[in-house]
Design a protein around this motif. Structure first.
Motif, PDB file in Angstrom:
ATOM      1  N   GLY A  91       0.906  -1.268  -0.125  1.00  0.00           N
ATOM      2  CA  GLY A  91       0.112   0.024  -0.134  1.00  0.00           C
ATOM      3  C   GLY A  91       0.699   1.112   0.055  1.00  0.00           C
ATOM      4  N   GLU A  92       1.929   1.161   0.194  1.00  0.00           N
ATOM      5  CA  GLU A  92       3.076   2.310  -0.049  1.00  0.00           C
ATOM      6  C   GLU A  92       3.249   2.756  -1.317  1.00  0.00           C
ATOM      7  OE1 GLU A  92       6.629   1.485   2.172  1.00  0.00           O
ATOM      8  OE2 GLU A  92       5.628   0.681   4.001  1.00  0.00           O
ATOM      9  N   VAL A  93       3.085   1.876  -2.457  1.00  0.00           N
ATOM     10  CA  VAL A  93       3.416   2.425  -3.626  1.00  0.00           C
ATOM     11  C   VAL A  93       2.221   3.278  -4.133  1.00  0.00           C
ATOM     12  CG1 VAL A  93       3.421   1.287  -6.006  1.00  0.00           C
ATOM     13  CG2 VAL A  93       4.430  -0.113  -4.290  1.00  0.00           C
ATOM     14  N   THR A  94       2.731   4.439  -4.819  1.00  0.00           N
ATOM     15  CA  THR A  94       1.721   5.432  -5.035  1.00  0.00           C
ATOM     16  C   THR A  94       1.186   4.964  -6.456  1.00  0.00           C
ATOM     17  OG1 THR A  94       2.730   7.182  -3.864  1.00  0.00           O
ATOM     18  CG2 THR A  94       1.503   7.772  -5.786  1.00  0.00           C
ATOM     19  N   LEU A  95       0.007   4.713  -6.703  1.00  0.00           N
ATOM     20  CA  LEU A  95      -0.361   4.532  -8.160  1.00  0.00           C
ATOM     21  C   LEU A  95      -0.920   5.652  -8.967  1.00  0.00           C
ATOM     22  CD1 LEU A  95      -2.680   1.524  -6.501  1.00  0.00           C
ATOM     23  CD2 LEU A  95      -0.460   1.239  -7.433  1.00  0.00           C
ATOM     24  N   ARG A 105       4.124   5.301 -21.136  1.00  0.00           N
ATOM     25  CA  ARG A 105       5.688   5.059 -20.618  1.00  0.00           C
ATOM     26  C   ARG A 105       5.974   5.786 -19.520  1.00  0.00           C
ATOM     27  NH1 ARG A 105       4.073   6.622 -25.489  1.00  0.00           N
ATOM     28  NH2 ARG A 105       4.537   5.599 -27.430  1.00  0.00           N
ATOM     29  N   ASP A 106       5.397   6.797 -19.112  1.00  0.00           N
ATOM     30  CA  ASP A 106       5.771   7.659 -18.055  1.00  0.00           C
ATOM     31  C   ASP A 106       5.097   7.006 -16.804  1.00  0.00           C
ATOM     32  OD1 ASP A 106       6.822   9.757 -19.369  1.00  0.00           O
ATOM     33  OD2 ASP A 106       5.211  10.916 -19.489  1.00  0.00           O
ATOM     34  N   GLN A 107       3.880   6.244 -16.959  1.00  0.00           N
ATOM     35  CA  GLN A 107       3.255   5.658 -15.894  1.00  0.00           C
ATOM     36  C   GLN A 107       3.978   4.493 -15.488  1.00  0.00           C
ATOM     37  OE1 GLN A 107      -0.846   5.522 -16.531  1.00  0.00           O
ATOM     38  NE2 GLN A 107      -1.330   7.363 -15.625  1.00  0.00           N
ATOM     39  N   LEU A 108       4.334   3.639 -16.551  1.00  0.00           N
ATOM     40  CA  LEU A 108       5.224   2.379 -16.294  1.00  0.00           C
ATOM     41  C   LEU A 108       6.499   2.837 -15.661  1.00  0.00           C
ATOM     42  CD1 LEU A 108       4.908  -0.593 -16.764  1.00  0.00           C
ATOM     43  CD2 LEU A 108       5.955  -0.313 -19.139  1.00  0.00           C
ATOM     44  N   ALA A 141      -4.789  -3.804  -5.984  1.00  0.00           N
ATOM     45  CA  ALA A 141      -4.851  -2.657  -6.621  1.00  0.00           C
ATOM     46  C   ALA A 141      -3.818  -2.183  -7.391  1.00  0.00           C
ATOM     47  CB  ALA A 141      -5.090  -1.612  -5.471  1.00  0.00           C
ATOM     48  N   PHE A 142      -2.741  -2.868  -6.900  1.00  0.00           N
ATOM     49  CA  PHE A 142      -1.173  -2.550  -7.878  1.00  0.00           C
ATOM     50  C   PHE A 142      -1.561  -3.441  -9.169  1.00  0.00           C
ATOM     51  CE2 PHE A 142       2.913  -4.382  -8.913  1.00  0.00           C
ATOM     52  CZ  PHE A 142       3.534  -3.034  -9.036  1.00  0.00           C
ATOM     53  N   ALA A 143      -1.896  -4.732  -8.908  1.00  0.00           N
ATOM     54  CA  ALA A 143      -1.813  -5.489 -10.220  1.00  0.00           C
ATOM     55  C   ALA A 143      -3.083  -5.048 -11.062  1.00  0.00           C
ATOM     56  CB  ALA A 143      -2.143  -7.120  -9.592  1.00  0.00           C
ATOM     57  N   THR A 144      -4.039  -4.623 -10.578  1.00  0.00           N
ATOM     58  CA  THR A 144      -5.082  -3.933 -11.632  1.00  0.00           C
ATOM     59  C   THR A 144      -4.405  -2.816 -12.234  1.00  0.00           C
ATOM     60  OG1 THR A 144      -6.718  -4.848  -9.939  1.00  0.00           O
ATOM     61  CG2 THR A 144      -7.275  -2.952 -11.701  1.00  0.00           C
ATOM     62  N   THR A 145      -3.891  -1.876 -11.486  1.00  0.00           N
ATOM     63  CA  THR A 145      -3.255  -0.697 -11.958  1.00  0.00           C
ATOM     64  C   THR A 145      -2.223  -0.966 -13.355  1.00  0.00           C
ATOM     65  OG1 THR A 145      -3.425   0.648  -9.993  1.00  0.00           O
ATOM     66  CG2 THR A 145      -2.131   1.297 -11.841  1.00  0.00           C
ATOM     67  N   VAL A 146      -1.070  -1.967 -12.795  1.00  0.00           N
ATOM     68  CA  VAL A 146      -0.127  -2.509 -13.981  1.00  0.00           C
ATOM     69  C   VAL A 146      -0.922  -3.004 -15.067  1.00  0.00           C
ATOM     70  CG1 VAL A 146       1.545  -4.323 -14.156  1.00  0.00           C
ATOM     71  CG2 VAL A 146       1.448  -2.868 -12.115  1.00  0.00           C
ATOM     72  N   ARG A 148      -3.833  -2.240 -16.215  1.00  0.00           N
ATOM     73  CA  ARG A 148      -4.549  -1.167 -17.022  1.00  0.00           C
ATOM     74  C   ARG A 148      -3.613  -0.248 -17.907  1.00  0.00           C
ATOM     75  NH1 ARG A 148      -4.708   3.713 -15.079  1.00  0.00           N
ATOM     76  NH2 ARG A 148      -4.437   3.130 -12.897  1.00  0.00           N
ATOM     77  N   ILE A 149      -2.334  -0.009 -17.171  1.00  0.00           N
ATOM     78  CA  ILE A 149      -1.331   0.658 -17.968  1.00  0.00           C
ATOM     79  C   ILE A 149      -0.637  -0.179 -19.050  1.00  0.00           C
ATOM     80  CG2 ILE A 149       1.176   1.409 -17.873  1.00  0.00           C
ATOM     81  CD1 ILE A 149       0.537   2.140 -14.822  1.00  0.00           C
ATOM     82  N   MET A 150      -0.555  -1.518 -18.959  1.00  0.00           N
ATOM     83  CA  MET A 150      -0.147  -2.337 -20.169  1.00  0.00           C
ATOM     84  C   MET A 150      -1.184  -2.458 -21.169  1.00  0.00           C
ATOM     85  SD  MET A 150       2.758  -3.792 -20.931  1.00  0.00           S
ATOM     86  CE  MET A 150       3.587  -3.720 -19.203  1.00  0.00           C
ATOM     87  N   ARG A 151      -2.333  -2.474 -20.925  1.00  0.00           N
ATOM     88  CA  ARG A 151      -3.447  -2.473 -21.998  1.00  0.00           C
ATOM     89  C   ARG A 151      -3.286  -1.252 -22.920  1.00  0.00           C
ATOM     90  NH1 ARG A 151      -6.690  -4.796 -17.909  1.00  0.00           N
ATOM     91  NH2 ARG A 151      -7.542  -2.945 -17.323  1.00  0.00           N
ATOM     92  N   ARG A 152      -2.852  -0.179 -22.292  1.00  0.00           N
ATOM     93  CA  ARG A 152      -2.848   1.001 -23.202  1.00  0.00           C
ATOM     94  C   ARG A 152      -1.361   1.243 -24.048  1.00  0.00           C
ATOM     95  NH1 ARG A 152      -2.230   5.343 -19.531  1.00  0.00           N
ATOM     96  NH2 ARG A 152      -2.456   6.565 -21.097  1.00  0.00           N
ATOM     97  N   THR A 153      -0.494  -0.042 -23.838  1.00  0.00           N
ATOM     98  CA  THR A 153       0.573   0.174 -24.790  1.00  0.00           C
ATOM     99  C   THR A 153       0.551  -0.119 -26.109  1.00  0.00           C
ATOM    100  OG1 THR A 153       1.061  -2.148 -24.478  1.00  0.00           O
ATOM    101  CG2 THR A 153       2.058  -0.717 -22.692  1.00  0.00           C
TER     102      THR A 153
END
Length: 253
Positions: A91-95, A105-108, A141-146, A148-153
């Protein structure tokens, strides 16, 4: 002494989040002033200070000023508690926020950097990641965000999982080694730069290693950086850029 049945049961456990134990029922006999959040926070503090090998439920109880049985009102096993601690620090990871206008690219890069920092800040996290399913709320939440970002590649669906593995297994390995090195230096009471110089000096004095050592020195000088941290930063950024360039090449190929 653990029996074969005990060992089999331990191996067969799924997750504290899947076994109906994530929200324990309160009972009148439970110790006052204690709750699962406090126990989890104390667990994280102990793991940070003393490492995974020295952690025990008895040591945790002493840290909290209670008996070991008091802790067991809130968690059934040490495994359950370690899994809770693992999710808590995730939970310390800022999503990054959901925004279609944001550059993937910036988000990844940002998420990969946050994940690396987590592994360095908490060296005990890396060995636990392979032990548990990581399906707590922060981990999901971390996995879902990752994802989501990958789908946008722009990668096809069958390539997205491979790209995720390439990026985050690289970050996992990089952060795990970096965190362990930092922990070892801290335990020895020496700076990372001093330890690095000592090791390089000792290797350079060995006749049988001199030729290989000189090649390593040439590479280090080409990499640049005056400190261990600066060298790491250069390597991490370059390697991550390579992976992102590979994703771009694959989606256009």
């Amino acid at each position: 002494m653990a029996t074969a049945a005990d060992r089999a049961k331990s191996l067969a456990r799924t997750s504290v989040w899947l076994e109906g134990k994530a929200a324990p029922k309160r009972r009148a006999e439970q110790p006052a002033g204690l709750d699962r959040d406090k126990i989890t926070a104390a667990t994280v503090r102990l793991l940070d200070a003393e490492g995974l090998a020295k952690f025990s439920m008895r040591r945790l109880a002493a840290e909290l000023g209670v008996t070991a049985m008091s802790v067991y009102w809130y968690v059934d096993t040490k495994d359950d508690l370690l899994e809770l601690a693992l999710d808590a620090v995730t939970g310390e990871v800022t999503l990054p926020a959901e925004g279609e206008d944001a550059d993937w690219r910036d988000q990844l890069r940002a998420l990969a950097t946050e994940y690396r920092q987590l592994l360095v800040r908490h060296p005990w996290v890396s060995p636990l990641i392979g032990e548990y399913l990581n399906v707590g709320p922060h981990s999901m939440a971390f996995a879902t965000t990752v994802q989501r970002i990958m789908r946008r590649t722009g990668l096809p669906p069958h390539g997205q999982t491979g790209a995720l593995a390439a990026v985050f297994r690289f970050v996992y390995g990089f952060g795990a080694v970096e965190g362990r090195f930092a922990q070892r230096c801290a335990e020895a009471g020496i700076s990372q730069d001093d330890f690095f110089r000592q090791v390089m000096g000792a290797i350079g004095e060995q006749p049988g290693l001199r030729e290989t050592f000189q090649e390593s020195v040439d590479l280090l000088e080409a990499r640049g950086g005056d400190t261990v941290q600066e060298m790491r930063e250069r390597d991490f950024r370059f390697a991550l850029d390579l992976l992102i360039a590979g994703i771009e090449a694959k989606r256009n190929g």
